[in-house]
Design a protein around this motif. Sequence first.
Motif, PDB file in Angstrom:
ATOM      1  N   ILE A  69      -1.814  -4.616  -4.741  1.00  0.00           N
ATOM      2  CA  ILE A  69      -1.134  -3.322  -4.720  1.00  0.00           C
ATOM      3  C   ILE A  69      -2.204  -2.253  -4.662  1.00  0.00           C
ATOM      4  O   ILE A  69      -3.116  -2.223  -5.495  1.00  0.00           O
ATOM      5  N   SER A  70      -2.105  -1.363  -3.682  1.00  0.00           N
ATOM      6  CA  SER A  70      -3.102  -0.315  -3.477  1.00  0.00           C
ATOM      7  C   SER A  70      -2.424   1.048  -3.487  1.00  0.00           C
ATOM      8  O   SER A  70      -1.485   1.280  -2.732  1.00  0.00           O
ATOM      9  N   TYR A  71      -2.904   1.935  -4.366  1.00  0.00           N
ATOM     10  CA  TYR A  71      -2.367   3.292  -4.471  1.00  0.00           C
ATOM     11  C   TYR A  71      -3.416   4.292  -4.018  1.00  0.00           C
ATOM     12  O   TYR A  71      -4.594   4.146  -4.324  1.00  0.00           O
ATOM     13  N   SER A  72      -3.003   5.329  -3.318  1.00  0.00           N
ATOM     14  CA  SER A  72      -3.901   6.441  -3.026  1.00  0.00           C
ATOM     15  C   SER A  72      -3.092   7.728  -3.048  1.00  0.00           C
ATOM     16  O   SER A  72      -1.892   7.726  -2.823  1.00  0.00           O
ATOM     17  N   GLY A  73      -3.767   8.807  -3.341  1.00  0.00           N
ATOM     18  CA  GLY A  73      -3.071  10.080  -3.461  1.00  0.00           C
ATOM     19  C   GLY A  73      -2.491  10.237  -4.851  1.00  0.00           C
ATOM     20  O   GLY A  73      -2.927   9.616  -5.803  1.00  0.00           O
ATOM     21  N   SER A  74      -1.475  11.074  -4.970  1.00  0.00           N
ATOM     22  CA  SER A  74      -0.837  11.287  -6.264  1.00  0.00           C
ATOM     23  C   SER A  74       0.588  10.777  -6.199  1.00  0.00           C
ATOM     24  O   SER A  74       1.114  10.472  -5.145  1.00  0.00           O
ATOM     25  N   GLY A  75       1.197  10.676  -7.338  1.00  0.00           N
ATOM     26  CA  GLY A  75       2.583  10.211  -7.394  1.00  0.00           C
ATOM     27  C   GLY A  75       2.747   9.167  -8.482  1.00  0.00           C
ATOM     28  O   GLY A  75       1.788   8.722  -9.099  1.00  0.00           O
TER      29      GLY A  75
ATOM     30  N   LEU B 167       3.512   5.587 -10.181  1.00  0.00           N
ATOM     31  CA  LEU B 167       3.163   4.220  -9.836  1.00  0.00           C
ATOM     32  C   LEU B 167       4.396   3.325  -9.812  1.00  0.00           C
ATOM     33  O   LEU B 167       5.472   3.696 -10.253  1.00  0.00           O
ATOM     34  N   THR B 168       4.216   2.147  -9.305  1.00  0.00           N
ATOM     35  CA  THR B 168       5.282   1.163  -9.235  1.00  0.00           C
ATOM     36  C   THR B 168       5.627   0.646 -10.631  1.00  0.00           C
ATOM     37  O   THR B 168       4.738   0.413 -11.442  1.00  0.00           O
ATOM     38  N   GLN B 169       6.906   0.474 -10.879  1.00  0.00           N
ATOM     39  CA  GLN B 169       7.387  -0.063 -12.151  1.00  0.00           C
ATOM     40  C   GLN B 169       7.852  -1.493 -11.927  1.00  0.00           C
ATOM     41  O   GLN B 169       8.675  -1.746 -11.047  1.00  0.00           O
TER      42      GLN B 169
ATOM     43  N   ALA C 267       0.849  -1.193   0.000  1.00  0.00           N
ATOM     44  CA  ALA C 267       0.000   0.000   0.000  1.00  0.00           C
ATOM     45  C   ALA C 267       0.881   1.239   0.000  1.00  0.00           C
ATOM     46  O   ALA C 267       1.867   1.304   0.736  1.00  0.00           O
ATOM     47  N   THR C 268       0.521   2.205  -0.833  1.00  0.00           N
ATOM     48  CA  THR C 268       1.321   3.424  -0.940  1.00  0.00           C
ATOM     49  C   THR C 268       0.425   4.645  -0.872  1.00  0.00           C
ATOM     50  O   THR C 268      -0.751   4.591  -1.216  1.00  0.00           O
ATOM     51  N   TYR C 269       0.985   5.758  -0.449  1.00  0.00           N
ATOM     52  CA  TYR C 269       0.288   7.034  -0.437  1.00  0.00           C
ATOM     53  C   TYR C 269       1.252   8.110  -0.894  1.00  0.00           C
ATOM     54  O   TYR C 269       2.297   8.325  -0.261  1.00  0.00           O
ATOM     55  N   GLN C 270       0.912   8.776  -1.990  1.00  0.00           N
ATOM     56  CA  GLN C 270       1.747   9.824  -2.576  1.00  0.00           C
ATOM     57  C   GLN C 270       3.220   9.409  -2.608  1.00  0.00           C
ATOM     58  O   GLN C 270       4.097  10.079  -2.071  1.00  0.00           O
ATOM     59  N   GLN C 271       3.447   8.306  -3.243  1.00  0.00           N
ATOM     60  CA  GLN C 271       4.781   7.718  -3.240  1.00  0.00           C
ATOM     61  C   GLN C 271       5.719   8.327  -4.265  1.00  0.00           C
ATOM     62  O   GLN C 271       5.295   8.936  -5.227  1.00  0.00           O
ATOM     63  N   LYS C 272       6.981   8.093  -4.035  1.00  0.00           N
ATOM     64  CA  LYS C 272       7.994   8.333  -5.044  1.00  0.00           C
ATOM     65  C   LYS C 272       8.022   7.073  -5.905  1.00  0.00           C
ATOM     66  O   LYS C 272       7.553   6.029  -5.482  1.00  0.00           O
ATOM     67  N   PRO C 273       8.587   7.157  -7.109  1.00  0.00           N
ATOM     68  CA  PRO C 273       8.616   5.967  -7.964  1.00  0.00           C
ATOM     69  C   PRO C 273       9.280   4.782  -7.259  1.00  0.00           C
ATOM     70  O   PRO C 273      10.300   4.918  -6.601  1.00  0.00           O
ATOM     71  N   THR C 274       8.648   3.623  -7.380  1.00  0.00           N
ATOM     72  CA  THR C 274       9.160   2.393  -6.792  1.00  0.00           C
ATOM     73  C   THR C 274       9.427   1.406  -7.913  1.00  0.00           C
ATOM     74  O   THR C 274       8.582   1.225  -8.784  1.00  0.00           O
ATOM     75  N   GLN C 275      10.593   0.776  -7.895  1.00  0.00           N
ATOM     76  CA  GLN C 275      10.935  -0.211  -8.908  1.00  0.00           C
ATOM     77  C   GLN C 275      11.034  -1.587  -8.269  1.00  0.00           C
ATOM     78  O   GLN C 275      11.711  -1.756  -7.251  1.00  0.00           O
ATOM     79  N   ILE C 276      10.344  -2.534  -8.881  1.00  0.00           N
ATOM     80  CA  ILE C 276      10.435  -3.922  -8.446  1.00  0.00           C
ATOM     81  C   ILE C 276      10.982  -4.707  -9.624  1.00  0.00           C
ATOM     82  O   ILE C 276      10.339  -4.809 -10.667  1.00  0.00           O
ATOM     83  N   ASN C 277      12.188  -5.211  -9.476  1.00  0.00           N
ATOM     84  CA  ASN C 277      12.853  -5.972 -10.528  1.00  0.00           C
ATOM     85  C   ASN C 277      13.312  -7.283  -9.913  1.00  0.00           C
ATOM     86  O   ASN C 277      14.391  -7.362  -9.323  1.00  0.00           O
TER      87      ASN C 277
END
Length: 84
Positions: A50-56, A58-60, A22-32
């Motif tokens: 995966i749950s997003y809220s706010g702005s920012g 998304l996960t790559q 779960a994220t809130y107004q996240q910075k870019p996140t990379q999952i490799n």
Amino acid sequence: MQGDYTFLNCQSNSQGGGMHMATYQQKPTQINCTCLFQNCTSSQGGGMLISYSGSGDLTQFAGNFTFENCSAQLSGGGLFIESA
């Protein structure tokens, strides 16, 4: 997040049987990575939710994600992504 991960026979009564992110107004996140979700169950997102809220940003995702025999009572048998 990098590496090899295996989630076997995981269970959740709510969200994300194997993994819940779960994220809130996240910075870019990379999952490799290489991820195997096998026999995971949950009400939503049997293998992964995966749950997003706010702005920012998304996960790559990169790498190899395998969902085998995962199930969910409501939605997202293997993977469920929601945005609010």
